[in-house]
Design a protein around this motif. Sequence first.
Motif, mmCIF file in Angstrom:
data_model
loop_
_atom_site.group_PDB
_atom_site.id
_atom_site.type_symbol
_atom_site.label_atom_id
_atom_site.label_comp_id
_atom_site.label_asym_id
_atom_site.label_seq_id
_atom_site.Cartn_x
_atom_site.Cartn_y
_atom_site.Cartn_z
ATOM 1 N N SER A 170 0.846 -1.194 0.000
ATOM 2 C CA SER A 170 0.000 0.000 0.000
ATOM 3 C C SER A 170 0.881 1.242 0.000
ATOM 4 O O SER A 170 2.071 1.173 0.329
ATOM 5 C CB SER A 170 -0.926 0.021 1.227
ATOM 6 N N ILE A 171 0.276 2.360 -0.374
ATOM 7 C CA ILE A 171 0.970 3.643 -0.308
ATOM 8 C C ILE A 171 0.019 4.701 0.227
ATOM 9 O O ILE A 171 -1.201 4.584 0.100
ATOM 10 C CB ILE A 171 1.509 4.107 -1.681
ATOM 11 N N GLU A 172 0.593 5.717 0.853
ATOM 12 C CA GLU A 172 -0.141 6.932 1.152
ATOM 13 C C GLU A 172 0.239 7.951 0.098
ATOM 14 O O GLU A 172 1.424 8.194 -0.131
ATOM 15 C CB GLU A 172 0.206 7.454 2.545
ATOM 16 N N ILE A 173 -0.763 8.532 -0.552
ATOM 17 C CA ILE A 173 -0.523 9.461 -1.648
ATOM 18 C C ILE A 173 -1.289 10.752 -1.382
ATOM 19 O O ILE A 173 -2.419 10.724 -0.889
ATOM 20 C CB ILE A 173 -0.947 8.841 -3.006
ATOM 21 N N ILE A 174 -0.665 11.874 -1.692
ATOM 22 C CA ILE A 174 -1.348 13.162 -1.649
ATOM 23 C C ILE A 174 -1.615 13.550 -3.096
ATOM 24 O O ILE A 174 -0.679 13.759 -3.876
ATOM 25 C CB ILE A 174 -0.516 14.260 -0.968
ATOM 26 N N LEU A 175 -2.870 13.627 -3.466
ATOM 27 C CA LEU A 175 -3.243 13.962 -4.834
ATOM 28 C C LEU A 175 -3.040 15.458 -5.083
ATOM 29 O O LEU A 175 -2.910 16.242 -4.133
ATOM 30 C CB LEU A 175 -4.688 13.549 -5.091
ATOM 31 N N PRO A 176 -2.987 15.875 -6.336
ATOM 32 C CA PRO A 176 -2.683 17.275 -6.643
ATOM 33 C C PRO A 176 -3.638 18.284 -6.008
ATOM 34 O O PRO A 176 -3.265 19.446 -5.812
ATOM 35 C CB PRO A 176 -2.772 17.315 -8.167
ATOM 36 N N ASP A 177 -4.871 17.870 -5.677
ATOM 37 C CA ASP A 177 -5.804 18.799 -5.030
ATOM 38 C C ASP A 177 -5.687 18.780 -3.508
ATOM 39 O O ASP A 177 -6.479 19.421 -2.806
ATOM 40 C CB ASP A 177 -7.244 18.494 -5.448
ATOM 41 N N GLY A 178 -4.706 18.022 -2.989
ATOM 42 C CA GLY A 178 -4.462 17.991 -1.550
ATOM 43 C C GLY A 178 -5.150 16.877 -0.812
ATOM 44 O O GLY A 178 -4.982 16.731 0.409
ATOM 45 N N ARG A 179 -5.949 16.034 -1.492
ATOM 46 C CA ARG A 179 -6.592 14.911 -0.820
ATOM 47 C C ARG A 179 -5.564 13.842 -0.442
ATOM 48 O O ARG A 179 -4.679 13.528 -1.242
ATOM 49 C CB ARG A 179 -7.661 14.292 -1.710
ATOM 50 N N VAL A 180 -5.713 13.290 0.752
ATOM 51 C CA VAL A 180 -4.827 12.228 1.241
ATOM 52 C C VAL A 180 -5.552 10.904 1.072
ATOM 53 O O VAL A 180 -6.677 10.741 1.549
ATOM 54 C CB VAL A 180 -4.462 12.445 2.724
ATOM 55 N N GLN A 181 -4.913 9.942 0.405
ATOM 56 C CA GLN A 181 -5.545 8.638 0.201
ATOM 57 C C GLN A 181 -4.550 7.525 0.503
ATOM 58 O O GLN A 181 -3.342 7.674 0.258
ATOM 59 C CB GLN A 181 -6.049 8.495 -1.240
ATOM 60 N N ARG A 182 -5.082 6.422 1.012
ATOM 61 C CA ARG A 182 -4.307 5.191 1.187
ATOM 62 C C ARG A 182 -4.737 4.247 0.071
ATOM 63 O O ARG A 182 -5.913 3.894 -0.041
ATOM 64 C CB ARG A 182 -4.576 4.566 2.551
ATOM 65 N N LEU A 183 -3.786 3.851 -0.778
ATOM 66 C CA LEU A 183 -4.102 3.057 -1.958
ATOM 67 C C LEU A 183 -3.506 1.659 -1.851
ATOM 68 O O LEU A 183 -2.438 1.465 -1.260
ATOM 69 C CB LEU A 183 -3.570 3.735 -3.219
ATOM 70 N N SER A 184 -4.195 0.709 -2.464
ATOM 71 C CA SER A 184 -3.723 -0.673 -2.550
ATOM 72 C C SER A 184 -3.947 -1.157 -3.974
ATOM 73 O O SER A 184 -4.348 -0.395 -4.855
ATOM 74 C CB SER A 184 -4.498 -1.561 -1.567
#
Length: 480
Positions: A170-184
């Motif tokens: 998994s990764i924690e990603i900050i999208l260009p609009d500032g949203r924080v997401q945990r992805l798998s």
Amino acid sequence: MKTRQSIHEEFGDRATSSPMERELYSRDLGPVPALMVDPLFQTMADLIVRPRTTEEVATLLRRCAAEGIPVTPRAGASTVFFNAVPVRGGVVMDLNSLNGVIAVDEAAKTVTVRAATVWRDLEVYLNARGLACKSVPSSAPVATVGGWLCMMGYGIGSLKYGSLISQVRSIEIILPDGRVQRLSNTSDPSLDWFAASEGTLGVVTEVELEIRALTQMKHFLLHIPDNLIAERIISRLIDEKIRPYNMHFSDQYFVRALKDLGLSDASINEGGLLIVDYEGPAEELSCAETIIQRLLQENPSVALMPESLTEQEWEERYKSIRIKRGGPAVLGGEMWLPVASLPAYLDDIRKMSKTYGVDLMSYGHIVSPDRATAMTLFFADETQTFRYIINLSLVKKIQDAGYRNGGSPYGVGLWNTPYLGRIFSSSWLKNLKARKQRLDPKGIMNPGKLYSAPFMLNPLNFYVGMEAFALVRRVFGKRW
């Protein structure tokens, strides 16, 4: 302007608009004359910002997105393609403070790290606990976990354990609009969207990846006098029941250059060297030694090099680019090639060396059962601007040799955008652009990279210009 000023005030001494510091962030490992850059691109950022936390990264991205300010993420900056260099100014986000191990799960054999953790530091940390990374980049002393994930993620250990993305949980990603997401692998978007995205879809801040138990290793250094024999041996070793952890090859010209510079004790007059590395329990290593001994018996022209040279080759595994000491600089191209095409590619490089009167040196890794990365280099001097620019045509000729043999450039960034048609199919490039539009509709995230070539680098302009330069280089030959 007000947004930049307010960011500067918020981050205090962790933000700077100092011309000297901004200049330091306007280059990567590849020396490029200002004449090639300054008239075309704005590589000087308006502001350098050094966030320390996920929250600060998210806040910074939200503010830049609101104003349409370009953001270039940067950590190790260990490539030569301007992946981490701005081309439209804006903000450079220095992520090096986001480093360190967050958690280790020894039972599940996973580790969670902040994205700017340097691979060698992670390896040292794990080794002290009887653990190890499954694979690492050949630039492990400077490359970061997040940076390598955002490239193709093939290197030392990939032959046995697969690409980095196959090891990431998994990764924690900050999208260009500032949203924080945990992805798998099952999320939307999937984490594999960010493998080889080169920092254009968001900022990776944490990575959870698989690790392994630290085991013993055994190394064999083979002198193979012929490229066809080398390819046959490589394929044979890949197909054995005990697969090598890593295989690294160096042609005779690369080996000779290291010897002449006093950087290696190895000396050969033909063919090349192949180091074969195994890791695992004692019974596997014993089986590996049997495989190598049988191979030597069946191929009497292949010689096993002394143990001292073998250990030296392994200890220097992160330092192939030390060849630069023969410079002052080196130019070259890194290719993603079918293993079966290596002999033909190296033959083409020899012909090119004679045609253009230049000493070309090649080395690389076998990174999967059917793929290798091959780096071909030659010495250059960036202080001789005109000659340096003319010599860049040889980089295209190296890329052409790879393309003729089923290969493509390894990595894109800015400087390899003329080769997009060789790297991606039209349908896959369309897919990548759709991802970019979905996640970064304002185009603020590392703009000018990966998806299309700027006007001066579009394939027609680029190919015509490089062919003209190559003709000049061919006429002058050794005099250059």
